[in-house]
Scaffold this active site. Structure first.
Site, short mmCIF file in Angstrom:
data_model
loop_
_atom_site.label_atom_id
_atom_site.label_comp_id
_atom_site.label_asym_id
_atom_site.label_seq_id
_atom_site.Cartn_x
_atom_site.Cartn_y
_atom_site.Cartn_z
N GLY A 21 0.83 -1.21 0.00
CA GLY A 21 0.00 0.00 0.00
C GLY A 21 0.86 1.26 0.00
O GLY A 21 2.09 1.19 -0.13
N THR A 101 -10.85 -7.40 8.87
CA THR A 101 -9.40 -7.16 8.72
C THR A 101 -8.82 -6.60 10.02
O THR A 101 -7.77 -7.04 10.49
CB THR A 101 -9.14 -6.20 7.54
OG1 THR A 101 -9.55 -6.86 6.34
CG2 THR A 101 -7.67 -5.83 7.43
N GLY A 111 -1.04 -13.30 16.72
CA GLY A 111 -0.67 -14.71 16.91
C GLY A 111 0.73 -14.99 16.39
O GLY A 111 1.51 -15.71 17.02
N ALA A 123 -0.78 -0.11 13.19
CA ALA A 123 -1.12 1.19 12.61
C ALA A 123 -2.56 1.56 12.98
O ALA A 123 -3.50 1.11 12.36
CB ALA A 123 -0.97 1.14 11.09
N TYR A 154 -14.50 1.23 10.08
CA TYR A 154 -13.07 1.57 10.17
C TYR A 154 -12.71 2.01 11.59
O TYR A 154 -11.81 1.46 12.21
CB TYR A 154 -12.77 2.67 9.17
CG TYR A 154 -11.32 3.09 9.07
CD1 TYR A 154 -10.37 2.26 8.47
CD2 TYR A 154 -10.89 4.32 9.56
CE1 TYR A 154 -9.04 2.65 8.36
CE2 TYR A 154 -9.58 4.73 9.46
CZ TYR A 154 -8.65 3.89 8.85
OH TYR A 154 -7.33 4.30 8.75
N TYR A 168 -3.28 -8.26 24.65
CA TYR A 168 -2.23 -9.27 24.43
C TYR A 168 -0.97 -8.89 25.22
O TYR A 168 -0.28 -9.75 25.76
CB TYR A 168 -1.88 -9.38 22.93
CG TYR A 168 -2.67 -10.45 22.21
CD1 TYR A 168 -4.03 -10.32 21.94
CD2 TYR A 168 -2.05 -11.63 21.78
CE1 TYR A 168 -4.74 -11.30 21.28
CE2 TYR A 168 -2.76 -12.62 21.11
CZ TYR A 168 -4.10 -12.44 20.87
OH TYR A 168 -4.80 -13.42 20.20
P1 NAD Z 1 -3.50 1.74 1.64
O1 NAD Z 1 -4.91 1.40 1.34
O2 NAD Z 1 -2.68 2.34 0.55
O3 NAD Z 1 -2.72 0.46 2.17
C1 NAD Z 1 -3.33 -0.60 2.87
C2 NAD Z 1 -2.74 -1.90 2.37
O4 NAD Z 1 -3.32 -3.00 3.10
C3 NAD Z 1 -3.06 -2.16 0.89
O5 NAD Z 1 -1.89 -2.57 0.23
C4 NAD Z 1 -4.10 -3.27 0.92
O6 NAD Z 1 -4.11 -4.05 -0.25
C5 NAD Z 1 -3.69 -4.03 2.17
N1 NAD Z 1 -4.78 -4.80 2.79
C6 NAD Z 1 -6.04 -4.38 3.08
N2 NAD Z 1 -6.73 -5.37 3.66
C7 NAD Z 1 -5.90 -6.44 3.74
C8 NAD Z 1 -6.05 -7.77 4.22
N3 NAD Z 1 -7.21 -8.19 4.74
N4 NAD Z 1 -4.99 -8.61 4.13
C9 NAD Z 1 -3.81 -8.20 3.58
N5 NAD Z 1 -3.62 -6.96 3.10
C10 NAD Z 1 -4.66 -6.09 3.17
O7 NAD Z 1 -3.53 2.68 2.91
P2 NAD Z 1 -2.35 3.45 3.66
O8 NAD Z 1 -2.64 4.90 3.59
O9 NAD Z 1 -1.03 2.96 3.21
O10 NAD Z 1 -2.60 3.00 5.16
C11 NAD Z 1 -1.80 1.98 5.78
C12 NAD Z 1 -2.25 1.81 7.23
O11 NAD Z 1 -2.11 3.03 7.94
C13 NAD Z 1 -3.72 1.38 7.37
O12 NAD Z 1 -3.82 0.46 8.43
C14 NAD Z 1 -4.42 2.67 7.72
O13 NAD Z 1 -5.57 2.45 8.48
C15 NAD Z 1 -3.35 3.40 8.53
N6 NAD Z 1 -3.55 4.86 8.46
C16 NAD Z 1 -3.21 5.57 7.33
C17 NAD Z 1 -3.44 6.95 7.30
C18 NAD Z 1 -3.06 7.79 6.11
O14 NAD Z 1 -3.32 8.98 6.12
N7 NAD Z 1 -2.45 7.26 5.07
C19 NAD Z 1 -4.03 7.57 8.40
C20 NAD Z 1 -4.36 6.82 9.51
C21 NAD Z 1 -4.09 5.46 9.55
#
Ligand code: NAD
Ligand code: UDP
Length: 325
Positions: A21, A101, A111, A123, A154, A168
């Site tokens: 991502g 998820t 785990g 995250a 979310y 945990y």
């Molecule tokens: P993104 O959507 O680009 O990346 C998320 C990645 O997780 C993707 O590659 C997706 O394919 C993968 N994914 C989703 N569900 C999955 C699953 N069940 N199994 C395996 N892979 C899975 O988003 P991002 O901006 O890179 O965010 C990454 C993390 O940071 C997330 O957890 C998001 O909640 C958190 N976050 C991001 C922001 C931001 O501003 N970018 C803000 C707050 C929190």
């Protein structure tokens, strides 16, 4: 007997879920640069192979296509759990999957950490504060989340994941770290995922109107991706605090101000148009980063104008076809 060099022994094996991502791919880059071995796990729901294409042939990088809702058996010294769609359009596409998820998926990843005695950084997000009634948001504020609203898959998912990590830790003495990430932007954020900065920049570059939702007076605080990744790694690698720790840029902007900044950064003459404000859209959001400053000696280094310039370069190349989408 095999002899290992000191650098081999110092090298960590690091699992990054969601590694294909936006944030995950930048994290993989930093860990590979540092000399670690990276196992990237992703189901490609919102991630793109293109984000990690340059790493695929690297001897210390491994990609596993896998959905964390199903158990996985790998070995790791550290785990960064980033898997979860982050854009409201993406996480509301299949809300039940989003909840799974963050809940079932996080249990599975915890785990792995338990079995391997690995430290796990989860995250989390500023969304745990919901539509905040305390401003700016400190980590000890419990939030104002609508548990049955369209964002709850979310927000509540991320809240249960925080609870899982803390429990945990309490039950099994596991080493966990909780980062609450505030809006982050930069190259590799999917141009079609609907988040505000990727929307505004691609609209400006195409000469289309910039779509401001509502009256545009709602605020967000935008952090450049390199700053965010630096804070994330510092939190993982310190031994004192499990968190949560806010990581974000405390400079707050309205969406109208952001639209103006994007027009300047792109040199575009696009107009601004207004669309309906999505339900439960938080009115204001700004991190209090005192804890990150004190604990991690961290504060953002890239201001919005500089970060936007870098993001614009990326999207310009992407739209011109110089970077594969
Ligand atoms: P993104 O959507 O680009 O990346 C998320 C990645 O997780 C993707 O590659 C997706 O394919 C993968 N994914 C989703 N569900 C999955 C699953 N069940 N199994 C395996 N892979 C899975 O988003 P991002 O901006 O890179 O965010 C990454 C993390 O940071 C997330 O957890 C998001 O909640 C958190 N976050 C991001 C922001 C931001 O501003 N970018 C803000 C707050 C929190
Ligand atoms: N937004 C907007 N135009 C867009 C996309 C989003 O005005 O084309 C607004 C949205 O309503 C919200 C802010 O920008 O107030 C940030 O939205 P985003 O989806 O990027 O993140 P989040 O709401 O999760 O902070």
């Amino acid at each position: 007997m095999r002899r290992h060099s000191e650098s081999y022994l110092a090298m960590k094996s690091i699992l990054v879920t969601g590694g294909a991502g936006f944030l995950g791919s930048h994290l993989c880059d930093r860990l590979i640069e540092r000399g670690d071995e990276v196992i990237c796990v992703d189901n490609f729901f919102t991630g793109r192979k293109q984000n990690i294409a340059h790493l695929l042939e690297h001897p210390r990088f491994e990609l596993i296509r896998h959905d964390i809702v199903h158990p996985l058996f790998v070995e790791a010294d550290q785990i960064y759990n980033l898997a979860c769609p982050a854009s409201p359009e993406a996480y509301q596409f299949n809300p039940i999957k989003t909840i799974k998820t963050s809940s079932v998926g996080t249990v599975n990843v915890l785990g792995i950490a338990k079995r391997c005695r690995a430290r796990l950084l989860h995250a989390s997000t500023s969304e745990v504060y919901g539509d905040p009634s305390v401003h700016p948001q400190r980590e000890d504020y419990w939030g104002n989340v609508n548990p049955i609203g369209p964002r709850s898959c979310y927000d509540e998912g991320k809240r249960i994941a925080e609870s899982l990590c803390v429990n945990y830790h309490l039950a099994h003495g596991m080493e966990v770290r909780l980062i609450r990430i505030f809006n982050t932007y930069g190259p590799r954020m999917d141009p079609n995922d609907g988040r505000v900065i990727s929307n505004f920049i691609t609209q400006a570059l195409r000469g289309e109107p910039l779509t401001v939702y509502g009256d545009g007076r709602q605020t967000r605080s935008f952090c450049y991706v390199d700053d965010l990744i630096e804070g994330m790694i510092r939190l993982m690698d310190q031994d004192l605090e499990i968190g949560p720790v806010n990581i974000g840029n405390p400079v707050e902007n309205t969406m109208l101000e952001l639209a103006q900044q994007v027009l300047i950064a792109t040199g575009s003459r696009s107009e601004i148009t207004h669309k309906d404000l999505p339900a439960d859209d938080p009115k204001q959001r700004c991190p209090d980063i005192s804890k990150a400053k004190l604990l991690l000696d961290w504060s953002p280094q890239v201001d919005l104008a500089t970060g936007l310039k870098r993001a614009v370069e990326y999207y310009r190349a992407l739209l011109a076809g110089d970077v594969e989408n």
